[in-house]
Scaffold this active site. Structure first.
Site, short mmCIF file in Angstrom:
data_model
loop_
_atom_site.label_atom_id
_atom_site.label_comp_id
_atom_site.label_asym_id
_atom_site.label_seq_id
_atom_site.Cartn_x
_atom_site.Cartn_y
_atom_site.Cartn_z
N GLU A 28 0.82 -1.21 0.00
CA GLU A 28 0.00 0.00 0.00
C GLU A 28 0.86 1.27 0.00
O GLU A 28 0.57 2.23 -0.70
CB GLU A 28 -0.92 0.02 1.23
CG GLU A 28 -1.85 -1.18 1.33
CD GLU A 28 -1.28 -2.32 2.16
OE1 GLU A 28 -2.05 -2.92 2.93
OE2 GLU A 28 -0.06 -2.60 2.04
N SER A 82 17.59 -43.54 -12.76
CA SER A 82 16.45 -42.64 -12.59
C SER A 82 16.51 -41.40 -13.47
O SER A 82 15.55 -40.64 -13.51
CB SER A 82 16.36 -42.20 -11.12
OG SER A 82 17.54 -41.49 -10.75
N SER A 105 20.42 -38.17 11.04
CA SER A 105 20.42 -38.42 12.48
C SER A 105 21.81 -38.75 13.03
O SER A 105 22.12 -38.43 14.17
CB SER A 105 19.43 -39.54 12.83
OG SER A 105 19.78 -40.74 12.16
N GLY A 118 14.03 -38.78 -1.16
CA GLY A 118 13.69 -40.03 -1.80
C GLY A 118 12.49 -40.69 -1.15
O GLY A 118 11.82 -40.10 -0.30
N SER A 138 8.05 -41.10 5.22
CA SER A 138 7.98 -40.69 6.62
C SER A 138 7.07 -39.48 6.81
O SER A 138 6.33 -39.40 7.79
CB SER A 138 9.38 -40.40 7.17
OG SER A 138 9.96 -39.27 6.53
#
Length: 371
Positions: A55, A171, A224, A300, A306
């Site tokens: 604005e 792939s 992890s 992946g 998950s």
């Protein structure tokens, strides 16, 4: 004024707002148009957090011509002092006679206050023009304001029978270059993108946006045990790109490995673990504290699985190539254990199907029964 003209002007304001996709975090995208009669006066958009709001940009460009004009703005003007002053006061001071608002701001510190302030000053306010489009424009912001964690976008690229690689791991490339370019467009507008360490070890990607004028998102690696090599491309890009690389580790990850990554320019931080993996609820809350509005999952099958199993995916972009790979050993696009019963499968709603190159793009919002 005829509804068609009103909607046309609001669409122009939406087009302005979209110029800042991915650049305004933690603020929403906002566009503004100033019109007098049916004569265009000025326009503007909010370019970045801390910068002038849409604005104010439009009012500065309009100058004295703003007096007695109409203002079209995609989101309710703010009425509080934040990083910038309240837009409502600038609108009142400029002598705007009418403000057409696309949608109210869900932020509790705004949510109707801006509209009430303008009306109290004698300005006519209309709300709800192209409301659905204005809402979708800021769907990530709206979700973040409500949940205080990022909006999760899942990108899937697969064959018609749901495969992402052959039985020997080939792939490249299942989807077309047009589809891959579109994927880079998603990177360009997301605050962060996320993959698992398995992708880093297998493919050593850079995780950058390769569009001209594009911007790299923050790279988030789920790792992890801190297995990310210090010479990995995502680590090197932390130095060469404006976007940082974050490696998310478990509480018992090797401090020696974390220190090596940090010396190489990567930030590491720890979250809780769930069944030996990064706890996604804890991760998303942590990313929300860092004011990330959106995160693109490009991992992946394991990572995608998950996120779907945790039911934390908000929107899906599925690129489907008209190719059949077959074979029980070929890799499926979404891993994990999956539901035992179809009633527990994620079902997409508000589905749209488009053609991208030779491929199909299916977008939609996953819903689970009971939500």
């Amino acid at each position: 004024m005829a509804l068609a003209n009103v909607e046309k002007y609001m669409q122009e304001a939406l087009d302005e707002a979209q110029k800042a996709q991915g650049r305004t975090t933690p603020n929403p995208m906002v566009g503004c148009l100033i019109v007098k009669g049916q004569r265009f006066i000025s326009k503007g958009f909010h370019a970045r957090a801390g910068g002038p709001h849409a604005e104010v940009v439009a009012l500065r460009r309009a100058g004295e011509k703003a007096f007695g004009a109409d203002m079209y703005v995609t989101l309710e003007p703010c009425s509080h002092h934040g990083r910038t002053g309240p837009c409502t006061e600038a609108i009142i001071a400029a002598g705007i006679k009418r403000v057409i608002v696309g949608v109210k701001d869900p932020n509790p510190i705004v949510n109707g206050r801006g509209i009430r302030r303008l009306r109290a000053a004698g300005i006519k306010v209309e709300v709800g023009i192209l409301k659905s489009r204005c809402t979708i424009l800021n769907e990530a912001y709206n979700y973040f304001i409500r949940e205080r964690r990022p909006y999760v976008l899942a990108k899937v690229a697969q064959s018609l029978d749901g495969k992402v690689a052959t039985k020997v791991g080939e792939s490249k490339w299942i989807t077309s270059k047009e589809a891959r370019r579109y994927g880079h467009g998603l990177r360009n507008v997301a605050d962060a993108m996320l993959v698992g360490v398995g992708t880093i070890l297998a493919d050593n990607p850079q995780l950058t946006c390769r569009l001209r004028g594009g911007r790299d998102p923050i790279r988030v690696i789920l790792d992890s045990r801190a297995r990310t090599p210090v010479n990995a491309n995502v680590v090197q890009m932390a130095k060469r790109s404006k976007a940082p690389t974050w490696v998310v580790v478990g509480p018992k990850a090797s401090s020696k490995k974390r220190s090596a990554l940090e010396r190489a320019g990567v930030e590491t931080f720890s979250t809780k673990l769930c069944a030996g993996k990064i706890d996604l609820e804890d991760l998303l809350l942590h990313l929300g504290e860092r004011e990330l509005l959106s995160i693109l999952i490009e991992g992946g099958p394991t990572v995608l699985g998950s996120f779907f199993e945790a039911k934390v995916v908000n929107k899906v972009y599925a690129f489907v190539a008209p190719m059949l790979i077959g074979g029980v050993e070929a890799l499926s696009s979404i891993g994990g254990t999956g539901p035992a019963h179809l009633l527990n499968a994620a079902r997409l709603v508000q589905v749209e199907v488009d053609t991208i190159g030779r491929d199909f793009l299916v977008t939609g919002y996953p819903r689970w029964l009971g939500e």
